[in-house]
Design a protein around this motif. Structure first.
Motif, short mmCIF file in Angstrom:
data_model
loop_
_atom_site.label_atom_id
_atom_site.label_comp_id
_atom_site.label_asym_id
_atom_site.label_seq_id
_atom_site.Cartn_x
_atom_site.Cartn_y
_atom_site.Cartn_z
N GLY A 171 0.84 -1.20 0.00
CA GLY A 171 0.00 0.00 0.00
C GLY A 171 0.87 1.24 0.00
N ASN A 172 0.28 2.34 -0.43
CA ASN A 172 1.02 3.60 -0.44
C ASN A 172 1.18 4.13 0.98
OD1 ASN A 172 1.19 3.62 -3.23
ND2 ASN A 172 -0.84 4.56 -3.42
N SER A 185 -1.74 4.51 3.78
CA SER A 185 -2.88 3.64 3.44
C SER A 185 -3.36 2.83 4.65
CB SER A 185 -2.51 2.71 2.29
OG SER A 185 -1.40 1.92 2.66
N LYS A 230 -1.22 0.60 6.53
CA LYS A 230 -0.49 -0.68 6.71
C LYS A 230 0.05 -0.83 8.14
CE LYS A 230 2.72 0.16 3.66
NZ LYS A 230 2.47 1.52 3.20
N HIS A 244 6.39 -1.65 0.54
CA HIS A 244 5.89 -1.01 -0.68
C HIS A 244 6.90 -1.19 -1.81
CE1 HIS A 244 7.27 2.65 1.76
NE2 HIS A 244 8.27 2.30 1.00
N LEU A 296 -3.44 -5.81 -1.10
CA LEU A 296 -3.21 -4.40 -1.45
C LEU A 296 -4.19 -3.56 -0.65
CD1 LEU A 296 -1.81 -2.27 -3.27
CD2 LEU A 296 -3.64 -2.63 -4.93
N LEU A 297 -3.63 -2.65 0.11
CA LEU A 297 -4.44 -1.81 1.00
C LEU A 297 -4.54 -0.41 0.40
CD1 LEU A 297 -5.65 -2.50 3.84
CD2 LEU A 297 -3.72 -1.30 4.83
N GLU A 298 -5.75 0.07 0.28
CA GLU A 298 -5.96 1.43 -0.24
C GLU A 298 -7.12 2.06 0.51
OE1 GLU A 298 -4.54 1.20 -4.88
OE2 GLU A 298 -6.57 1.94 -4.46
#
Lengths: 233, 324
Positions: A50-51, A54, A56, A196, A209-211
């Motif tokens: 994730g960015n 986000s 994490k 990342h 994937l975390l957003e």
């Protein structure tokens, strides 16, 4: 998990980490996690991508019990170890052997048992010869492996890694991730690794994937990597 | 961690494991205290012998030359400089001068020699007595070296007192610093704290939180490198900004350093908080219960021998090493 995309998902084993519809916010305006759900199968190496921002690291702190979720549930029936981004903030004793022994105090073991556990953990991370070395004399990669050995010595079934390669050079980074992969393969460990860096996806069994505070994709790491690379282009 | 690695004193040597490493930390602590106390009120020969015995101990223990060369090199240089500086410095001793001439010598003057012949003869005899150089009673000399012009110095005088002070200062500095350094070189930090924990055990009867004190000490030993690292990072961050300190002036420089100190404190408090979180995650119990077991504190035959040597050592200190 109806809102997330499954990419080439393998048949599920028994999950050892189960996060169900978890929400967390620092204040009413700063919502970090919003309906986050995931399951990590036993004996597998999964990554969480994730960015920045986000959610994490917050999710990992919730899993470690350092934070309490506003809603939802977290089920983790096994003993859990945690490896932080900066090992200097995790290693608390002056030398390697004593630092690993730090986590064993609550088990009330004899000195012989403590020594056995420490040596076996050091052997697992290939650092048996560094038992007497002062922590400040270790390299960044060695410090991270000592932090992992600390969790192994405590017989943790699950280890969570919060961007452990963030402060390492590319060689040490891939060496560490490969070593964790081998550890998971050779023992009955389950690992959840926050990153990342897409190149690390080559070593894991699955990825999330975390957003925007929720899992938007999960499954086969290579397919996820291709998808993310295509998005970047 | 350049700053920490460049510090020659106080670093622990994990390899090779010498016989000094194997001695119980409590016994080594007793010997360290002995080396710290024994030079007090002792004669110069004893002090030199103590410093020499530390060098001999380092060689006999088999500590690698590369290690003790680094540690001992600058210390010997410092002590030599202290010795030379103190030797040639004025001894500042207020000497009560006792003339070795008869008391009547002060009364003799040419003006008094105007009387008759008998008186003149007596006066001449007395003058001869006063002007003749008296031979010293013993071979004792207070001034050991006296040259009016010596290289760049207008006068170089070395007295017994200045030499004694020079030996005292240089051997004391060497013994205090090097004995402590040798102890830290051959004893792991947590061995030191475990030894202290054991020695402070009787204090538990007075409800003194010994384990908490020892744990705090252990954590602070781990924290020292982190503090040095933070200091180094901040110094580097200042250096990379290419600040012209001359243009900045004293007031603005002081303001800048105040900001840096504030940042250092903030970073250290943040680190302390993060370490506390990590301790919680790693199964920390409570301050007075969390006793990390890593070294076995057991007195073996070699430890008893080391303790036994203390008896002849202190006898020698009492009978031979005392002040003259």
């Amino acid at each position: 998990m109806s809102h997330s995309i499954n990419i080439g998902l393998k048949p599920d084993k028994t999950p050892v980490i189960r996060v169900n519809d978890v929400g967390f916010s620092w204040s009413s305006e700063a919502i970090v996690l919003d309906g986050c759900s995931l399951e990590v199968p036993q004996g597998e190496f999964w990554m969480l991508l994730g960015n920045n921002g986000s959610g994490k690291s917050t999710l990992l702190r919730l899993l470690a019990g350092l934070l309490v979720p506003d809603r939802g549930s977290i089920v983790m029936p096994y003993k859990t170890g945690f490896v932080f981004q900066n090992p200097d903030r995790q290693l608390v004793m002056p030398t390697v052997g004593a630092d690993i022994a730090f986590g064993l105090v609550s088990e009330h073991l004899s000195l012989v048992q403590v020594k056995e556990r420490v040596r076996s953990a050091l052997d697992a991370v290939n650092l048996l010869d560094l038992e007497r070395r002062p922590i400040h004399a270790l390299s960044g990669g060695q410090k991270q492996r000592i932090a992992i050995a600390g969790a192994i010595a405590r017989n943790c079934e699950v280890i969570m890694f919060d961007e452990p390669t963030a402060l390492l050079d590319p060689d040490s980074q891939l060496e560490l991730v490969a070593q964790v992969k081998n550890l998971v393969k050779n023992s009955n460990l389950t690992a959840l690794w926050v990153t990342h860096r897409l190149e690390e996806l080559d070593y894991c069994d699955g990825a999330f994937l975390l957003e925007g505070g929720k899992v938007v994709a999960k499954g086969d790491p290579q397919s996820l990597k291709q998808r993310l690379l295509a998005t970047e282009k | 961690m350049d700053l920490l690695r460049s510090l020659p004193i106080g670093s622990y040597l994990e390899q090779p494991v010498t016989w000094l490493h194997r001695i119980d930390p409590r016994v080594k602590l007793v010997w360290l205290m002995t080396f710290l106390i024994a030079p007090l009120l002792s004669n110069p020969f004893w002090r030199i012998a103590l410093a020499g015995s530390l060098i001999l101990l380092t060689i006999v223990a088999g500590i690698p030359f590369r290690v003790w060369r680094k540690q001992m090199g600058w210390l010997l240089l410092l002590c030599t400089f202290m010795f030379l500086f103190a030797s040639i410095s004025p001894d500042s001793l207020a000497v009560k001068y006792t003339p070795r001439t008869p008391p009547f010598c002060g009364e003799i003057s040419p003006a008094n020699n105007t009387a008759n012949n008998t008186t003149k003869d007596l006066a001449a005899e007395k003058t001869a007595q006063c002007t003749s150089i008296l031979a010293p009673a013993t071979d004792y000399q207070y001034v050991l070296f006296d040259k009016p012009k010596f290289f760049l110095l207008p006068r170089l005088v070395i007295t017994r007192r200045s030499l004694d002070v020079a030996i005292r200062i240089s051997t004391l500095i060497f013994t205090l610093i090097y004995s402590t350094s040798l102890y830290l070189l051959t004893t792991a930090p947590e061995e030191i704290t475990e030894g202290l924990d054991d020695l402070m055990n009787p204090l538990r009867h007075f409800n003194i939180p010994v384990s908490e004190i020892v744990l705090t000490l252990t954590l602070s030993l781990r924290f020292i490198p982190l503090v040095l690292e933070e200091v180094q990072n901040l110094v580097r961050s200042i250096r990379t900004r290419a600040i012209d300190w001359k243009k900045l002036g004293l007031r603005r420089s002081a303001q800048l350093w105040l900001i840096v100190s504030e940042k250092l404190l903030e970073n250290l408090l943040l680190r302390a908080e993060q370490i506390a979180v990590a301790m919680d995650v790693r199964g920390f119990t409570s301050p007075n219960e969390h006793r990390v077991q890593w070294h076995q504190l057991k007195l073996r035959s070699r430890d008893w021998i080391a303790l036994g040597i203390l008896i002849p050592f202190w006898c020698a200190r009492w009978f031979v090493g005392g002040t003259f």
